[in-house]
Design a protein around this motif. Structure first.
Motif, short mmCIF file in Angstrom:
data_model
loop_
_atom_site.label_atom_id
_atom_site.label_comp_id
_atom_site.label_asym_id
_atom_site.label_seq_id
_atom_site.Cartn_x
_atom_site.Cartn_y
_atom_site.Cartn_z
N PRO A 41 0.84 -1.21 0.00
CA PRO A 41 0.00 0.00 0.00
C PRO A 41 0.87 1.25 0.00
O PRO A 41 2.08 1.16 0.15
CB PRO A 41 -0.74 -0.14 1.34
CG PRO A 41 0.25 -0.84 2.22
CD PRO A 41 1.02 -1.77 1.32
N THR A 90 0.69 3.67 2.24
CA THR A 90 1.02 3.92 3.63
C THR A 90 0.65 2.69 4.45
O THR A 90 -0.39 2.08 4.22
CB THR A 90 0.25 5.14 4.18
OG1 THR A 90 0.53 6.27 3.36
CG2 THR A 90 0.67 5.45 5.60
N LEU A 91 1.53 2.36 5.39
CA LEU A 91 1.30 1.19 6.23
C LEU A 91 1.67 1.52 7.66
O LEU A 91 2.79 1.95 7.93
CB LEU A 91 2.15 0.02 5.71
CG LEU A 91 2.09 -1.29 6.49
CD1 LEU A 91 0.70 -1.88 6.44
CD2 LEU A 91 3.11 -2.28 5.93
N ALA A 95 5.63 -6.24 8.88
CA ALA A 95 5.16 -5.36 7.81
C ALA A 95 5.53 -6.00 6.48
O ALA A 95 6.63 -6.54 6.33
CB ALA A 95 5.82 -3.98 7.92
N ILE A 132 5.40 -5.16 2.24
CA ILE A 132 5.15 -4.23 1.15
C ILE A 132 5.34 -4.99 -0.15
O ILE A 132 6.32 -5.71 -0.32
CB ILE A 132 6.16 -3.06 1.18
CG1 ILE A 132 6.15 -2.35 2.53
CG2 ILE A 132 5.85 -2.06 0.07
CD1 ILE A 132 7.31 -1.38 2.71
N ASN A 151 6.58 3.59 -0.24
CA ASN A 151 5.61 3.26 0.81
C ASN A 151 6.07 3.91 2.11
O ASN A 151 7.21 3.73 2.52
CB ASN A 151 5.55 1.76 1.08
CG ASN A 151 5.01 0.97 -0.07
OD1 ASN A 151 5.77 0.46 -0.86
ND2 ASN A 151 3.71 0.88 -0.16
N VAL A 164 6.06 3.66 5.85
CA VAL A 164 5.83 2.70 6.93
C VAL A 164 5.97 3.43 8.26
O VAL A 164 6.98 4.10 8.51
CB VAL A 164 6.82 1.53 6.86
CG1 VAL A 164 6.67 0.63 8.09
CG2 VAL A 164 6.60 0.72 5.59
#
Lengths: 116, 112
Positions: B8, B10-11, B19, B21, B106, B108
């Motif tokens: 995504p 933003t995570l 996490a 990505i 991204n 994080v």
């Protein structure tokens, strides 16, 4: 040198002025790349030098942008008649081509350009 | 040309959780896929890479997996820590060229 060095680290210029940004790659790195990063955005490719081959200029956004590199050393990115939309961090990277594929890039700290 | 997309954008994860990505690429001839980490106000730094002759590579808490058939590769961070908070960029080598095509990044955020 130990890393990729860029100068100046910060540059504030008036709209319409020309600016020159400098990049010293890691010694021996044959490939050199310029990228632009606007605030909160990704890495926008500008230009790529590889040894003595003709540079890949396909990312330059307009004819106000140009870059030179002398042999396998220093590169200069020039922006003529700067506009406010040119404000960004300009990142330089170099890599050692040891046969396909190349190693990952090593980035410099960038030049933060602000056009007022 | 090569098109690299990240998901995504933003995570947010709790400290200690994992996490993941994911990146997709378009050029089936691409054979090198690095990941870069950029902390706020700093330069992007290579954290791990993978070449197309392997499916997975691990370095301590970080791993990258590659699915050539589906043309996607993923970054896995386990036991996340606050210092993992950064923007992560994936990239793919453009075939026939010696430069990378980058994803948009991204963000994080590791919540203590």
């Amino acid at each position: 040198g130990a890393g990729v060095s860029q100068s100046p680290s910060n540059k504030v210029t008036e709209k319409g002025k020309d600016v020159e940004l400098r990049c010293d790659p890691i010694s021996g790195h044959t490939a050199l790349y310029w990228y632009r990063q606007r605030l909160g955005q990704g890495l926008e490719f500008l230009i790529y030098f590889q040894g003595n081959s003709a540079p890949d200029k396909s990312g330059l956004p307009s004819d106000r942008f140009s870059a030179e590199r002398t042999g396998e050393s220093v590169s200069t990115l020039t922006i003529q008649r700067t506009q406010q939309e040119d404000s960004a961090v300009y990142l330089c990277a170099s890599s050692l081509l040891i046969g396909p594929p190349p190693d990952g890039y090593t980035f410099g700290s960038g030049t933060r350009l602000t056009v007022v | 040309g090569e098109n690299v997309e990240q998901h995504p954008s933003t995570l947010s994860v709790q400290e200690g959780d994992s996490a993941v990505i994911k990146c997709t690429y378009s050029d089936s001839a691409s054979n090198y896929f690095p990941w870069y980490k950029q902390e706020l106000g700093k330069r992007p730094q290579l954290i791990i890479d993978i070449r197309s002759n392997v499916g997975e590579k691990k370095d301590q808490r970080i791993a990258v997996t590659l699915n050539k058939t589906a043309k996607h590769f993923s970054l896995h961070i386990t036991e996340t820590q606050p210092e993992d908070s950064a923007v992560y960029f994936c990239a793919a080598l453009i075939s026939g060229n010696n430069r990378l095509a980058f994803g948009k990044g991204n963000q994080v955020v590791v919540i203590p």
